[in-house]
Enzyme design. Structure first.
Site, short mmCIF file in Angstrom:
data_model
loop_
_atom_site.label_atom_id
_atom_site.label_comp_id
_atom_site.label_asym_id
_atom_site.label_seq_id
_atom_site.Cartn_x
_atom_site.Cartn_y
_atom_site.Cartn_z
N ASP A 1 0.83 -1.20 0.00
CA ASP A 1 0.00 0.00 0.00
C ASP A 1 0.87 1.25 0.00
O ASP A 1 1.63 1.49 0.94
CB ASP A 1 -0.90 -0.02 1.24
CG ASP A 1 -2.12 0.86 1.09
OD1 ASP A 1 -2.11 1.76 0.24
OD2 ASP A 1 -3.10 0.65 1.82
N CYS B 1 -6.32 4.01 -3.79
CA CYS B 1 -6.55 2.69 -3.21
C CYS B 1 -7.67 1.87 -3.85
O CYS B 1 -7.42 0.82 -4.46
CB CYS B 1 -6.84 2.85 -1.72
SG CYS B 1 -5.73 3.96 -0.86
N HIS C 1 -11.10 -2.50 1.54
CA HIS C 1 -11.35 -1.18 0.94
C HIS C 1 -12.17 -1.22 -0.35
O HIS C 1 -11.93 -0.45 -1.28
CB HIS C 1 -10.03 -0.43 0.72
CG HIS C 1 -10.21 1.06 0.74
ND1 HIS C 1 -9.23 1.95 0.39
CD2 HIS C 1 -11.29 1.83 1.09
CE1 HIS C 1 -9.67 3.18 0.51
NE2 HIS C 1 -10.93 3.14 0.94
#
Length: 608
Positions: free
Chosen positions: A91, A129, A185
């Site tokens: 990430d 993301c 997410h």
């Protein structure tokens, strides 16, 4: 499986493999060689080639690359011909932030795995993301899932559309055991959106985009705070032991491998929280980075070292429990690094949240005993949507002929060094992002409204319109102070009215010379391609905040809040739909120019 296409003869189609007819292929090899070296000297010497050399406004193809000849040893026989698939998603890791890209941060595991596998040096993801994760798991561009604007926020009644067959669902159809560990997410407002309802047999991790690495709490806004660690469909209170998430997730992966029969295929999706902010890491990982003065960079380096160690432990577990010889390990970052949070994309331009190369060009590699050509570099065009058809095919699965995907099967490209079937990438079209003040339909030759934020790559060419985002080059010396010093950055001021940029990424990977005025014919062709893509787009899904999402109403936990009774209520108008249908309504206050409403950058103190 039918890759998406357009009616009529599309522009800039690739030609059949043939020897290079001009200097453009040599320019490509030189450019990519320079990019791999990452020295400032290479940037200065190569950055200003003769940009017109080999550049024509005619449609042109790319030359073929001869397949690599070297092959590795045959893997040991296994009870299953289906490979074990391990997809590791980091990430916010910056493009420079790996040892083999010249970073001062030590990543011996990543360096070794990549050196023994295939490095992907023309590999693209999305700038933030949710979009990267949604495209990986569906094989579709954002414009085809309605997630083309921003991220899915914790308080939004939104998730990955339920009518999209996910990668784990397709793998389950052919006998795979599917497990996810880490950051989801992709929305959770209703139970049907949870990972265990989207194809995973088990899930252990977080639902949101970020949170504390030790306590697993996340505040989205004042008074909107809750716990965010799940095991399957329930809050994992039993695991609330103050363990750093990178280490906790690795332990979970080890447990899964230890309890699974290696004669049966397994899909492991490991989506680490690191190195996303807040910048936190166990104290011992700071030992090698005391010389880094910039506190954010130092914490970031410690986090990445911990992540590198975790991946070593995952690899050892694959070997210990009998999975490795029949495994495919794929490593990828979800987007570019954020310099304000310690990440570096040098020498690429821009950062996370932008459509410059620094936001979308990612660290990536494949490591596997099943590769035919090990120890090689793949410079063919690869996009995160390509993993969906590639992995399903490797798993001996099937994709319905009527399924419209945006990804391609690129296994032979990676394993054997063949030409990539991909010649273009739609980076995105976001119709509700802050409009460029000087953009217009006229500026787009009557083909495209250049006020709209969009970006597309076709062969060597990349076109950006609207507001692409923060555009600085941030060299390593910017991290020499207590805080990022923008005096060290290379900044550029655009002339009034600028809303279109064109670059030859093969010759100019650092986006230093805009060619839009020199090659208007190429601009028009790429604008037409954008327009064609836009005709296939579905409406944006970006609903307003729902107060019922407050964790206080859900036992202090972030989780599904939508009830079946809510279906009877008349749904309110989608904020995004309002904005699309009524463009002339009173202008609302927007965020600052060049910023994405991306995963929040919370520079909380790390443990040092």
């Amino acid at each position: 499986m039918a890759p998406r296409g357009f009616a009529g003869p599309p522009p800039l189609q690739p030609q059949p493999p043939s020897p290079p007819a001009s200097g453009i292929w040599q320019g490509k090899m030189l450019a990519m060689g320079a990019l791999t070296g990452f020295s400032v000297l290479s940037l200065l010497t190569y950055g200003y080639l003769s940009w017109g050399h080999g550049l024509e406004e005619e449609e042109e193809g790319t030359a073929a690359r001869a397949p690599q000849a070297r092959e590795g040893p045959e893997p040991r026989s296994s009870a299953t011909s289906q490979p074990h698939i391990v997809f590791i998603l980091a990430d916010d890791q910056g493009f420079r932030d790996v040892g083999y890209h010249g970073s001062e941060i030590k990543t011996p595991t990543l360096d070794k795995l990549a050196a023994q596998g295939v490095k992907l040096e023309n590999y693209y993801v999305q700038p933030i993301c949710t979009p990267s994760r949604s495209q990986f798991i569906t094989g579709k561009y954002q414009i085809h899932t309605g997630l083309q604007h921003s991220i899915i926020r914790p308080t939004q009644p939104n998730c990955l559309p339920l009518d999209n067959a996910t990668l784990p669902q397709k793998l389950k159809e052919v006998g795979y055991s599917t497990h996810m560990v880490g950051k989801w997410h992709l929305g959770f407002y209703r139970k049907e959106c949870m990972p265990t309802k989207r194809g995973f047999d088990t899930f252990f991790g977080s639902l949101l985009g970020s949170g504390d690495y030790y306590t697993h709490y996340k505040c989205d806004s004042p008074g909107m705070c809750g716990y965010d660690l799940y095991e399957n469909d329930n809050a994992a209170w039993d695991h609330d032991n103050g363990i750093y998430s990178t280490q906790m997730y690795t332990q979970k992966v080890q447990q899964i491998l230890a309890s699974h029969n290696p004669r049966k295929p397994i899909f492991l999706y490991i989506a680490y929280q690191a190195v996303h902010s807040p910048l936190q890491a166990p104290g011992k990982y700071f030992e090698h980075y005391r010389s880094i003065i910039n506190i954010n960079r130092r914490r970031y380096a410690a986090m990445l070292s911990c992540l590198d160690e975790a991946i070593n432990n995952v690899t050892l577990a694959l070997k210990r429990y009998g999975f490795y010889d029949n495994s495919i390990i794929i490593y990828s970052s979800d987007n570019g690094g954020q310099p304000m949070a310690g990440g570096s994309n040098w020498p690429l331009r821009g950062s996370k949240g932008t459509y410059w190369e620094g936001g979308i060009r990612a660290v990536g590699f494949v490591h596997s005993p099943l590769l035919k050509n090990k120890g090689t570099i793949c410079k063919e065009l690869v996009h995160i949507t390509d993993w969906y058809p590639t992995l399903i095919t490797l798993a001996e699965g099937w994709i319905d002929e009527n399924t419209q995907l945006d990804g391609y099967d690129i296994w032979e490209t990676i394993s054997e060094g063949r030409r990539s079937p991909r010649v273009d990438i739609l980076h995105n079209i976001d119709p509700i992002y802050t409009k460029a003040k000087n953009g217009s339909l006229a500026a787009g030759f009557g083909i495209w409204n250049t006020a709209i934020q969009s970006a597309i790559r076709v062969q060597h060419w990349k076109l950006l319109t609207g507001n692409p985002g923060y555009s600085d080059w941030v060299p390593p010396q910017s991290f020499s102070n207590a805080g990022p010093n923008r005096w060290h950055n290379e900044r550029i001021s655009w002339s009034a009215g600028k809303s279109v940029w064109l670059f030859n990424i093969t010759a100019d990977p650092y986006e230093r010379v805009d060619l839009s005025n020199k090659y208007p014919g190429i601009v028009k062709k790429l604008l037409r391609r954008l327009s064609q893509f836009n005709k296939t787009a579905v409406p944006v899904r970006y609903p307003p905040k729902d107060p019922r999402s407050n964790p206080r109403l859900n036992g202090g936990v972030w989780g599904p809040w939508y009830k079946e009774d809510d279906k009877k209520r008349k749904p309110g108008k989608n904020k995004a739909e309002k904005k699309q249908k009524k463009p002339k309504t009173k202008k609302k206050k927007h965020r600052k120019k060049g910023q994405f409403p991306n995963c929040q950058i919370d520079l909380a103190r790390g443990k040092s």
